[in-house]
Design a protein around this motif. Sequence first.
Motif, PDB file in Angstrom:
ATOM      1  N   ASP A 182      49.696  16.004  40.304  1.00  0.00           N
ATOM      2  CA  ASP A 182      50.193  15.058  39.296  1.00  0.00           C
ATOM      3  C   ASP A 182      50.606  13.781  40.025  1.00  0.00           C
ATOM      4  N   PRO A 183      49.674  12.844  40.231  1.00  0.00           N
ATOM      5  CA  PRO A 183      49.976  11.652  41.046  1.00  0.00           C
ATOM      6  C   PRO A 183      51.176  10.858  40.542  1.00  0.00           C
ATOM      7  N   ASP A 184      51.311  10.682  39.238  1.00  0.00           N
ATOM      8  CA  ASP A 184      52.422   9.886  38.718  1.00  0.00           C
ATOM      9  C   ASP A 184      53.774  10.543  39.023  1.00  0.00           C
ATOM     10  N   SER A 185      53.869  11.847  38.749  1.00  0.00           N
ATOM     11  CA  SER A 185      55.126  12.557  39.021  1.00  0.00           C
ATOM     12  C   SER A 185      55.398  12.620  40.527  1.00  0.00           C
ATOM     13  N   TYR A 186      54.353  12.796  41.301  1.00  0.00           N
ATOM     14  CA  TYR A 186      54.502  12.849  42.761  1.00  0.00           C
ATOM     15  C   TYR A 186      55.056  11.526  43.289  1.00  0.00           C
ATOM     16  N   GLU A 187      54.554  10.425  42.757  1.00  0.00           N
ATOM     17  CA  GLU A 187      55.029   9.114  43.187  1.00  0.00           C
ATOM     18  C   GLU A 187      56.477   8.899  42.770  1.00  0.00           C
ATOM     19  N   ARG A 188      56.810   9.264  41.543  1.00  0.00           N
ATOM     20  CA  ARG A 188      58.185   9.080  41.076  1.00  0.00           C
ATOM     21  C   ARG A 188      59.178   9.960  41.840  1.00  0.00           C
ATOM     22  N   SER A 189      58.703  11.082  42.357  1.00  0.00           N
ATOM     23  CA  SER A 189      59.591  12.012  43.068  1.00  0.00           C
ATOM     24  C   SER A 189      59.736  11.683  44.547  1.00  0.00           C
ATOM     25  N   ASN A 190      59.086  10.587  44.985  1.00  0.00           N
ATOM     26  CA  ASN A 190      59.119  10.205  46.403  1.00  0.00           C
ATOM     27  C   ASN A 190      58.544  11.286  47.307  1.00  0.00           C
ATOM     28  N   GLY A 191      57.453  11.895  46.854  1.00  0.00           N
ATOM     29  CA  GLY A 191      56.740  12.838  47.701  1.00  0.00           C
ATOM     30  C   GLY A 191      57.223  14.268  47.636  1.00  0.00           C
ATOM     31  N   ASP A 225      56.580  19.846  45.345  1.00  0.00           N
ATOM     32  CA  ASP A 225      56.358  20.654  44.148  1.00  0.00           C
ATOM     33  C   ASP A 225      55.100  20.217  43.399  1.00  0.00           C
ATOM     34  N   TYR A 226      54.632  19.007  43.650  1.00  0.00           N
ATOM     35  CA  TYR A 226      53.448  18.498  42.955  1.00  0.00           C
ATOM     36  C   TYR A 226      52.188  18.609  43.814  1.00  0.00           C
ATOM     37  N   LEU A 227      52.271  19.394  44.901  1.00  0.00           N
ATOM     38  CA  LEU A 227      51.144  19.523  45.818  1.00  0.00           C
ATOM     39  C   LEU A 227      50.578  20.930  45.833  1.00  0.00           C
ATOM     40  N   THR A 228      49.317  21.020  46.198  1.00  0.00           N
ATOM     41  CA  THR A 228      48.683  22.289  46.567  1.00  0.00           C
ATOM     42  C   THR A 228      48.055  22.080  47.938  1.00  0.00           C
ATOM     43  N   ILE A 253      47.069   8.689  47.399  1.00  0.00           N
ATOM     44  CA  ILE A 253      46.894   9.655  46.319  1.00  0.00           C
ATOM     45  C   ILE A 253      45.862   9.195  45.288  1.00  0.00           C
ATOM     46  N   THR A 254      45.320   8.004  45.460  1.00  0.00           N
ATOM     47  CA  THR A 254      44.167   7.568  44.656  1.00  0.00           C
ATOM     48  C   THR A 254      43.099   7.107  45.633  1.00  0.00           C
ATOM     49  N   PRO A 255      42.473   8.056  46.330  1.00  0.00           N
ATOM     50  CA  PRO A 255      41.620   7.719  47.478  1.00  0.00           C
ATOM     51  C   PRO A 255      40.400   6.875  47.148  1.00  0.00           C
TER      52      PRO A 255
END
Length: 404
Positions: free
Chosen positions: A102-111, A114-117, A276-278
């Motif tokens: 979830d790129p948007d949530s990942y960015e808002r969470s400062n990395g 929990d939003y990674l696999t 995160i948007t390669p």
Amino acid sequence: MKKLLLNIFLIILFPCLTTAQAYIPYRVGNLFGISDEQGKMILPAKFDKIVIGYDKDFTGISKVENQIKTSYILNNKVLISNSDYTYFEKKQDFIIAIKVNDPDSYERSNGNPDYLTQKLFNLEGQELLGRSYQNIIVVEDQKTSFLTGSSLLLLYDRKERYSLVLFDKKQKKITKTYFQNSYDVDTDYDLFPKSFSIDFNDQAGTKKKLILEFENGKIKSEKTEAAIKNRGNNITGSSYGMPPPPPGIPRKEPKPSIPAGALENLETVTSYDYIITPADPEILRFIKRAADFKYAYLKKENSKIGYFLADKNTYLIPPKYDGIYLTEGHGVFYSGFVLKNNNQYQILVTSDGKQEFITAPFDLFPLYDGRDYGRKGFQLIKLFDKDNKFFCYANSEGKLYYTK
């Protein structure tokens, strides 16, 4: 015959003379491959974009049926092909493949992981561990491998629990689990690489400390003891527990006088490539800031611009350019500039007030990318088009790694 034997002797004695080589993403039309310094193609141009890694590795990015696919390239070989991972990290003898869910949530969470696999691979591209995690940490210094044939892995799973394991690289499996299902950890690298300690929660939820000592590439000893509770106070405000005083009225600083010919602003130029948007192109960014007239500033004479050192009352760069931009990434004791003249650009790098090197002139905007890239003395340059988008790479002598 003597000459042949001498050449063989030199190759054996000084292998670096024959093997030191930089490999560069090479653009052919609108696709990228990898070439050597001379422009000889090593990997054919089949990617829409290639991102340079930190350890002789690359990520190839392709658009396949309107989907973004990534490939991991190491030593000019594609080890992981057309994957759904967002990016890759090489850690010692491992490749960590990372997907941002979830790129948007990942960015808002400062990395937040929990939003990674994440999945673990070896340097042959073989998947390890048999499952994915939210975070995989290789507990090894990037320069010193303190264990021979094995590695400590700190794993953070989908249940938000930590495990510390010993992984055997030859057997390609976990040979020991030190703890698992800990909801919190606190690592201590103070005595690393002689020893490593980590606080964790045991199965009963009790805080424990695991201490591992290393010697001759092996784990010399291990012990588990009660963890010492954090004795630091969490009182806000002053050290006596009193609330901080109210902020005072800000003092209005007088506007500094502007020296004759000085420009009020400087521009620093950098580039932006969002990991995160390669598939997005790398973009130039120009950042304007006020000049410091006590230290250094741009100064114009006869319609030309120079870089003037106020504290030394002399020019670092003489006033003969149409534009001067500051750049970053050259190291603590270096300063970098892009110089514009007659719609051409050059990069100038200085050290201790003296010129270290200057590139050939380019028609495209250049940005310094790496000192001693691939080998000592090779300076890698990025070139950007009129829309401030990355176009291709070049060397400092002006060779473009590009053909139509």
